[in-house]
Enzyme design. Structure first.
Site, PDB file in Angstrom:
ATOM      1  N   GLY A 173     -10.017  -3.972   1.934  1.00 39.25           N
ATOM      2  CA  GLY A 173      -9.249  -3.801   3.158  1.00 39.25           C
ATOM      3  C   GLY A 173      -9.528  -2.475   3.830  1.00 39.25           C
ATOM      4  CB  THR A 213       0.983   0.527   5.008  1.00 46.00           C
ATOM      5  OG1 THR A 213       1.422  -0.625   4.274  1.00 46.00           O
ATOM      6  CG2 THR A 213       2.110   1.014   5.897  1.00 46.00           C
ATOM      7  N   GLY A 214      -0.552  -2.215   6.184  1.00 48.44           N
ATOM      8  CA  GLY A 214      -0.368  -3.457   6.934  1.00 48.44           C
ATOM      9  C   GLY A 214      -1.499  -4.426   6.660  1.00 48.44           C
ATOM     10  NE  ARG A 268      -8.671  -7.748   2.183  1.00 40.08           N
ATOM     11  CZ  ARG A 268      -7.644  -6.913   2.312  1.00 40.08           C
ATOM     12  NH1 ARG A 268      -7.170  -6.289   1.254  1.00 40.08           N
ATOM     13  NH2 ARG A 268      -7.091  -6.706   3.495  1.00 40.08           N
ATOM     14  CB  THR A 284      -0.875  -0.017   1.268  1.00 35.91           C
ATOM     15  OG1 THR A 284      -1.629  -1.211   1.288  1.00 35.91           O
ATOM     16  CG2 THR A 284      -1.796   1.175   1.313  1.00 35.91           C
TER      17      THR A 284
END
Length: 320
Positions: free
Chosen positions: A219, A239-240, A217, A189
């Site tokens: 996020g 981000t992660g 999906r 990201t």
């Protein structure tokens, strides 16, 4: 000849960007590959900071920086987006303006060249906050944003990642550990946060999601408060592992800790990244800025592609 306009550099000017956080082993990146990442981060930082240095608003700065990262095939956003299980691209992006409290986001976009531009279009041209595919692309087309065929988003490395994930029968998070044979697996990201000369804040985030994802999906990136946030106190881009950031409402939690507990930006981000996300298994990090131009770039993973610059002359580009 008219003399060039000179803009005094306000002391609170600050910009930070990220290109993803996760397992980034020092031994996995060749010196040449590391140089490419650093150059791309430096270029995006320079583009965004130039907006601030010439008196531009934080919102324009973060959009410009993220567009630069979306155009770079090294990162999992825009042109470098990963493949879904069905072999196409589903891109998410969000942008938030601290001055107005407004935000815009898109989810699952497939054609728009720069999803962050579509996110801003949602914020400024509609009464909505989040549009999903196919509406996100339809809005972009109606307003003349550049769109691209699937071939534009194709990169061999991303396609090879999909084949590996299909063979292994898994959905591969872009910030997960890299296979030994692929030293460039991690490119996640992207995002940016900025404080302009008026102390106004903004945040922008963009991603291609995860390799081999199914069922459309989505996020944390396009969810305001989870992966992206901006108000008068702080601007955050995360981000992660998105599912953990969504459950924690991580970006907004930083703002809440500052407002209700009186924590500094540095302490609030530390609590969220290390005390809340890490024990729950939420690998990753975030970048943040406050209205005084203070920056925080914490992460609990092995590394995070990141860069920052302030009016004080502090500039850094780092990975580990």
């Amino acid at each position: 000849m008219r003399p060039p306009q000179i803009f005094p550099i306000a002391p609170m000017l600050a910009l930070a960007i990220h290109g993803g956080a996760g397992t980034i082993a020092r031994t996995a990146l060749t010196p040449a590959a590391e140089a490419q990442y650093r150059a791309a981060l430096h270029a995006a930082l320079a583009i965004g900071y130039a907006v601030l240095a010439t008196g531009g608003p934080a919102l324009d700065a973060v959009e410009a920086a993220v567009r630069s990262l979306e155009d770079c095939p090294l990162f999992n956003a825009g042109r470098g987006a990963v493949f879904t299980h069905d072999g196409h691209h589903e891109m998410d992006a969000a942008l938030a303006c601290g001055r107005t409290g407004r935000a815009g986001a898109v989810a699952g976009a497939r054609q728009v060249q720069n999803p962050i531009r579509a996110a801003r279009l949602v914020m400024e041209a509609t009464e909505h906050v989040l549009l999903a595919y196919p509406g996100a692309d339809e809005l972009a087309l109606e307003h003349g944003l550049p769109v691209q065929p699937p071939a534009y988003f194709f990169t061999q490395q991303r396609y090879d990642q999909l084949q590996d994930a299909l063979a292994a029968g898994r959905m591969q998070l872009d910030h997960a550990a890299a296979p030994a044979a692929d030293p460039n697996w991690k490119k996640g990201t992207v995002g940016a946060v900025a404080c302009d000369a008026h102390g106004h804040l903004a945040a922008a985030t963009s991603t291609g999601g995860m390799t081999n994802k199914r069922y459309a999906r989505i996020g944390d990136t396009p969810l305001i408060g989870a992966g992206t946030w901006a108000d008068t106190r702080c601007a955050i881009s995360c981000t992660g592992h998105g599912e953990y950031f969504m459950r924690a409402v991580a970006a907004h939690d930083v703002a809440c800790l500052m407002e209700y507990r009186g924590l500094s930006l540095a302490e609030a981000t530390r609590v969220v990244v290390h005390d809340k996300l890490a024990p729950a298994g939420g690998e990753g990090g975030l970048i943040a800025v406050d209205a005084a131009g203070n920056l925080a770039l914490p992460f609990n993973s092995e590394g995070m592609y990141r860069a920052s610059r302030t009016a004080r002359g502090d500039e850094a580009v780092a990975i580990y």
